[in-house]
Design an enzyme around this catalytic site. Structure first.
Site, PDB file in Angstrom:
ATOM      1  N   HIS A  58       0.847  -1.206   0.000  1.00  0.00           N
ATOM      2  CA  HIS A  58       0.000   0.000   0.000  1.00  0.00           C
ATOM      3  C   HIS A  58       0.885   1.260   0.000  1.00  0.00           C
ATOM      4  O   HIS A  58       0.696   2.157  -0.819  1.00  0.00           O
ATOM      5  CB  HIS A  58      -0.905  -0.041   1.245  1.00  0.00           C
ATOM      6  N   GLU A  59       1.875   1.278   0.900  1.00  0.00           N
ATOM      7  CA  GLU A  59       2.767   2.444   0.970  1.00  0.00           C
ATOM      8  C   GLU A  59       3.529   2.611  -0.343  1.00  0.00           C
ATOM      9  O   GLU A  59       3.741   3.734  -0.804  1.00  0.00           O
ATOM     10  CB  GLU A  59       3.747   2.318   2.136  1.00  0.00           C
ATOM     11  N   HIS A  62       1.677   4.582  -2.912  1.00  0.00           N
ATOM     12  CA  HIS A  62       1.884   6.037  -2.791  1.00  0.00           C
ATOM     13  C   HIS A  62       3.256   6.431  -3.336  1.00  0.00           C
ATOM     14  O   HIS A  62       3.396   7.402  -4.062  1.00  0.00           O
ATOM     15  CB  HIS A  62       1.865   6.471  -1.309  1.00  0.00           C
ATOM     16  N   ASP A 159      -5.795   8.412   3.952  1.00  0.00           N
ATOM     17  CA  ASP A 159      -5.667   8.827   2.555  1.00  0.00           C
ATOM     18  C   ASP A 159      -6.911   9.560   2.076  1.00  0.00           C
ATOM     19  O   ASP A 159      -6.826  10.470   1.262  1.00  0.00           O
ATOM     20  CB  ASP A 159      -5.415   7.595   1.678  1.00  0.00           C
TER      21      ASP A 159
END
Ligand code: ZN
Length: 362
Positions: A58-59, A62, A159
């Protein structure tokens, strides 16, 4: 931030495990070993590692999207409460911020879809999953769905808060968008808090966390917003009183009492900047040494700033060194000003009373 171990590096981003993450793993492992033996312990540890693999991916959603817009991310830190990608900055264009913010949850959507396809899990099966007796794949699927839902709550630091801010910023200025997004986030924080009172204390903690994160986000955005328009020269106090390195501290005390200035650039005989003397150093010298000690012996090093430098970067660098003030010098090394935390704080007050105030000087 030293309580973290670097476990690898992907495309220039260090992946670091916070020490509490290892303690958390050990705690879960030991508790499950005592309750259910080695097989249970291994199963929970594998599950947690897979959950954090999803969080890390997930990170990196980004991070990868940020890189497309020229934003580097030196490190990502994993702790028991989640992952934090330490991006150098957020892209300023709202469309880019939106894409960077949404890229993380989209990774979890992709993982959920893959799990559903590979393990043949339809929406109807998902609704009937009993988490405690579910298979590893089913539990991971649920975790990813929860991550998606939680991250899309439109409140900082989730987010969804950034997505909301970016969407608002497309229709109004960035400054107003941040204030409005922060207010909405704080509204959600209060809802979480009340739900927590009625239902689950963890939600109260989350509510308090969101409330303060929203306020901090607003302040940070206000600072970057106004610092982006300004240079060091716009924010400095011009023509400060200077001292000579050979002068005694008693002269510095006179200068301190004669003006509101608290930090003094120090020059050598050839008028080169050699350091900075602040009030605390003078007082310590008076208390522990002697008023006749030369200023050059008690001053600290300085790293002069240039008036044309962007204010945001210069200020972060100065604060990063733990300094409250820094000398501003022209290209020839002559002292032309002093940048102080106090002055920047006053500018922030003006900015918050009147967003968009023209600070620029000539
Ligand atoms: Zn995220």
């Amino acid at each position: 931030m030293n309580w973290a171990l670097t476990i690898g590096r992907i495309a220039g981003t260090r992946i670091r495990l916070h020490i509490t993450f290892l303690l958390f793993l050990a705690w879960i492992g030991i508790a499950d070993y005592l309750a259910g033996g080695p097989a249970a312990a291994i199963e929970s540890i594998v599950f947690i590692l897979l959950v954090f693999l999803c969080v890390t991916l997930h990170e990196f959603g980004h991070i990868a999207m940020g890189r497309r817009f020229g934003v580097n991310t030196p490190q990502v830190i994993l702790s028991p409460i989640g992952g934090i990608a330490a991006m150098e900055r957020m892209p300023e264009k709202p469309r880019q911020e939106l894409l960077v913010a949404i890229a993380g949850p989209l990774v979890n959507v992709a993982i959920a879809l893959v799990l559903m396809a590979v393990f043949g899990l339809g929406l109807r099966q998902i609704a009937s999953i009993d988490f405690d007796n579910a298979t590893l794949a089913e539990r991971l699927l649920i975790v990813n769905l929860v991550l998606i839902a939680f991250n899309l709550v439109p409140a900082f630091p989730m987010d969804g808060g950034r997505v909301l801010r970016a969407m608002l910023a497309m229709n109004m200025g960035a400054a107003r968008a941040t204030v409005l997004a922060a207010r909405i986030g704080q509204g959600f924080a209060m809802v979480f808090f009340v739900l927590g009172l009625l239902w689950n204390p963890m939600l109260m903690v989350v509510g308090v966390f969101i409330y303060f994160a929203a306020g901090a986000e607003e302040q940070q955005a206000a600072f970057t917003g106004f610092a982006a328009r300004l240079t060091v020269g716009d924010a400095m106090e011009p023509s400060p009183v200077v001292l000579q390195a050979v002068q005694p501290v008693s002269t510095a005390i006179d200068a301190l009492l004669a003006s509101p200035q608290k930090e003094f650039p120090v020059l050598d005989a050839a008028s080169h900047i050699v350091g900075l003397l602040d009030r605390d150093q003078m007082i310590l010298c008076l208390r522990d040494r002697d008023a006749g000690v030369p200023v050059g012996e008690v001053m600290r090093d300085c790293e002069p700033l240039l008036p044309g430098e962007p204010l945001g970067e210069a200020y972060s660098r100065m604060r990063g060194r733990g300094a409250n003030a820094e000398v501003v010098a022209d290209g020839a090394g002559r002292v032309i000003g002093l940048l102080t935390a106090e002055n920047v704080a006053e500018m922030m007050m003006v900015e918050s009373a009147r967003p968009g105030w023209r600070f620029r000087r000539n």
